[in-house]
Motif scaffolding. Structure first.
Motif, PDB file in Angstrom:
ATOM      1  N   UNK A 111      -9.544   9.051   2.298  1.00 57.26           N
ATOM      2  CA  UNK A 111      -9.763   9.575   0.715  1.00 57.26           C
ATOM      3  C   UNK A 111      -8.682   8.349  -0.681  1.00 57.26           C
ATOM      4  N   UNK A 112      -8.879   8.198  -0.940  1.00 56.70           N
ATOM      5  CA  UNK A 112      -8.155   7.000  -2.082  1.00 56.70           C
ATOM      6  C   UNK A 112      -7.937   8.176  -3.298  1.00 56.70           C
ATOM      7  N   UNK A 113      -6.472   8.424  -3.690  1.00 61.66           N
ATOM      8  CA  UNK A 113      -6.404   9.681  -3.925  1.00 61.66           C
ATOM      9  C   UNK A 113      -5.337   8.857  -5.653  1.00 61.66           C
ATOM     10  N   UNK A 114      -5.948   8.409  -6.570  1.00 62.50           N
ATOM     11  CA  UNK A 114      -4.729   7.487  -7.153  1.00 62.50           C
ATOM     12  C   UNK A 114      -4.159   8.095  -7.500  1.00 62.50           C
ATOM     13  N   UNK A 115      -2.382   7.722  -8.034  1.00 66.21           N
ATOM     14  CA  UNK A 115      -1.535   8.150  -8.446  1.00 66.21           C
ATOM     15  C   UNK A 115      -1.211   7.806  -9.756  1.00 66.21           C
ATOM     16  N   UNK A 116      -1.509   6.844 -10.265  1.00 63.77           N
ATOM     17  CA  UNK A 116      -1.677   6.285 -11.761  1.00 63.77           C
ATOM     18  C   UNK A 116      -3.015   5.945 -12.190  1.00 63.77           C
ATOM     19  N   UNK A 119      -1.758   4.350  -5.354  1.00 64.68           N
ATOM     20  CA  UNK A 119      -2.348   5.055  -4.381  1.00 64.68           C
ATOM     21  C   UNK A 119      -1.930   6.033  -3.292  1.00 64.68           C
ATOM     22  N   UNK A 120      -2.575   7.266  -2.995  1.00 57.73           N
ATOM     23  CA  UNK A 120      -1.566   7.723  -1.812  1.00 57.73           C
ATOM     24  C   UNK A 120      -2.692   8.051  -1.357  1.00 57.73           C
ATOM     25  N   UNK A 121      -3.147   7.378   0.247  1.00 63.44           N
ATOM     26  CA  UNK A 121      -4.386   6.947   1.148  1.00 63.44           C
ATOM     27  C   UNK A 121      -4.361   8.549   2.043  1.00 63.44           C
ATOM     28  N   UNK A 122      -5.093   8.951   2.276  1.00 58.96           N
ATOM     29  CA  UNK A 122      -5.126  10.424   2.819  1.00 58.96           C
ATOM     30  C   UNK A 122      -6.221   9.821   3.432  1.00 58.96           C
ATOM     31  N   UNK A 123      -5.821  10.996   5.300  1.00 57.39           N
ATOM     32  CA  UNK A 123      -6.739  10.539   5.970  1.00 57.39           C
ATOM     33  C   UNK A 123      -7.547  11.854   6.070  1.00 57.39           C
ATOM     34  N   UNK A 124      -8.935  12.137   6.758  1.00 58.25           N
ATOM     35  CA  UNK A 124      -9.362  13.767   7.627  1.00 58.25           C
ATOM     36  C   UNK A 124     -10.719  13.829   8.408  1.00 58.25           C
ATOM     37  N   UNK A 134       0.672  -1.391  -0.090  1.00 56.35           N
ATOM     38  CA  UNK A 134      -0.227   0.030  -0.320  1.00 56.35           C
ATOM     39  C   UNK A 134       0.782   1.281  -0.200  1.00 56.35           C
ATOM     40  N   UNK A 135       2.333   1.253  -0.227  1.00 64.68           N
ATOM     41  CA  UNK A 135       2.656   2.359   0.149  1.00 64.68           C
ATOM     42  C   UNK A 135       2.183   2.890  -1.303  1.00 64.68           C
ATOM     43  N   UNK A 136       2.267   4.250  -0.979  1.00 66.53           N
ATOM     44  CA  UNK A 136       1.898   4.646  -2.290  1.00 66.53           C
ATOM     45  C   UNK A 136       2.536   4.749  -3.833  1.00 66.53           C
ATOM     46  N   UNK A 170      -6.950   5.554 -12.596  1.00 70.03           N
ATOM     47  CA  UNK A 170      -7.981   5.277 -11.176  1.00 70.03           C
ATOM     48  C   UNK A 170      -8.272   3.725 -11.802  1.00 70.03           C
ATOM     49  N   UNK A 171      -8.914   3.477 -13.281  1.00 76.50           N
ATOM     50  CA  UNK A 171      -9.070   2.442 -13.495  1.00 76.50           C
ATOM     51  C   UNK A 171      -8.482   1.003 -13.244  1.00 76.50           C
ATOM     52  N   UNK A 172      -7.703   1.298 -13.426  1.00 79.44           N
ATOM     53  CA  UNK A 172      -6.857  -0.124 -12.990  1.00 79.44           C
ATOM     54  C   UNK A 172      -6.530  -0.076 -11.245  1.00 79.44           C
ATOM     55  N   UNK A 173      -5.757   0.973 -10.354  1.00 73.97           N
ATOM     56  CA  UNK A 173      -5.196   0.844  -9.222  1.00 73.97           C
ATOM     57  C   UNK A 173      -6.447   1.262  -8.128  1.00 73.97           C
ATOM     58  N   UNK A 174      -8.021   1.108  -8.307  1.00 71.41           N
ATOM     59  CA  UNK A 174      -8.806   1.290  -7.580  1.00 71.41           C
ATOM     60  C   UNK A 174      -9.891   0.391  -8.108  1.00 71.41           C
TER      61      UNK A 174
END
Length: 180
Positions: free
Chosen positions: A93-98, A83-88, A76-78, A100-104
């Protein structure tokens, strides 16, 4: 708490070669400005930061969820997951860095997203739209609840692809040029 305010981090888990936050994060510091989703001018080609010892507070204090969520393994390391996982205060929050349809839509991502939805943890995604424009944020829980209840991987994947396509098509604001 340790003096460096990192007691909440998983022991021994380091960023390594991952520089996702050096691209994704918005930095609007008094002494340094960088738009979201653009490579930081201080990121060195071989990795690392040119201004590491004097970097802005957001760079010193912000950590992706992989650094503090023990249940996330090394995959899960981005830079590995895409995917960069953030929390608030609103959840994860799932934020794809590649792509999205592949990594999510991987089984691993669906398991994490679906598990959160099933437990009532607010889950959302931040999907890139057009280059130079802000990403589109979408809360996933209501949209995925029925698919998650089906417990069918393909059904959940198809719904995620539909939600990603919808998000990608949204008109969002331009990423502002920050003067600094």
């Amino acid at each position: 708490m340790r003096e460096d305010k990192t007691s909440h981090l998983v022991f021994g888990r380091e960023c390594g070669e991952c520089t996702a936050c050096c691209v994704v994060l918005l930095i609007d510091d008094e002494n340094f400005k960088k738009p979201a989703d653009q490579v930081c001018s201080n990121l060195m080609e071989q990795g690392g930061c040119k201004i590491y010892t004097t970097r802005p507070s957001v760079c010193q204090e912000w950590y992706c969820a992989w650094r503090f969520m023990e249940q996330l393994d090394e995959t899960w390391r981005p830079d590995r997951s895409g995917v960069l996982l953030r929390s608030d205060e609103n959840g994860i929050i799932f934020q794809p860095i590649r792509d999205p349809k592949t990594v999510l839509t991987t089984e691993r991502a669906i398991e994490l997203i679906g598990g959160g939805v099933a437990q009532g943890i607010p889950m959302s995604m931040s999907i890139p739209t057009k280059e130079g424009f802000r990403s589109f944020g979408l809360s996933l829980n209501d949209y995925l609840e029925e698919a998650v209840q089906s417990r069918n991987l393909v059904t959940i994947q198809e719904k995620m692809i539909e939600l990603i396509a919808y998000s990608e098509a949204q008109n969002t604001a331009m990423i502002p040029i920050l003067e600094g």
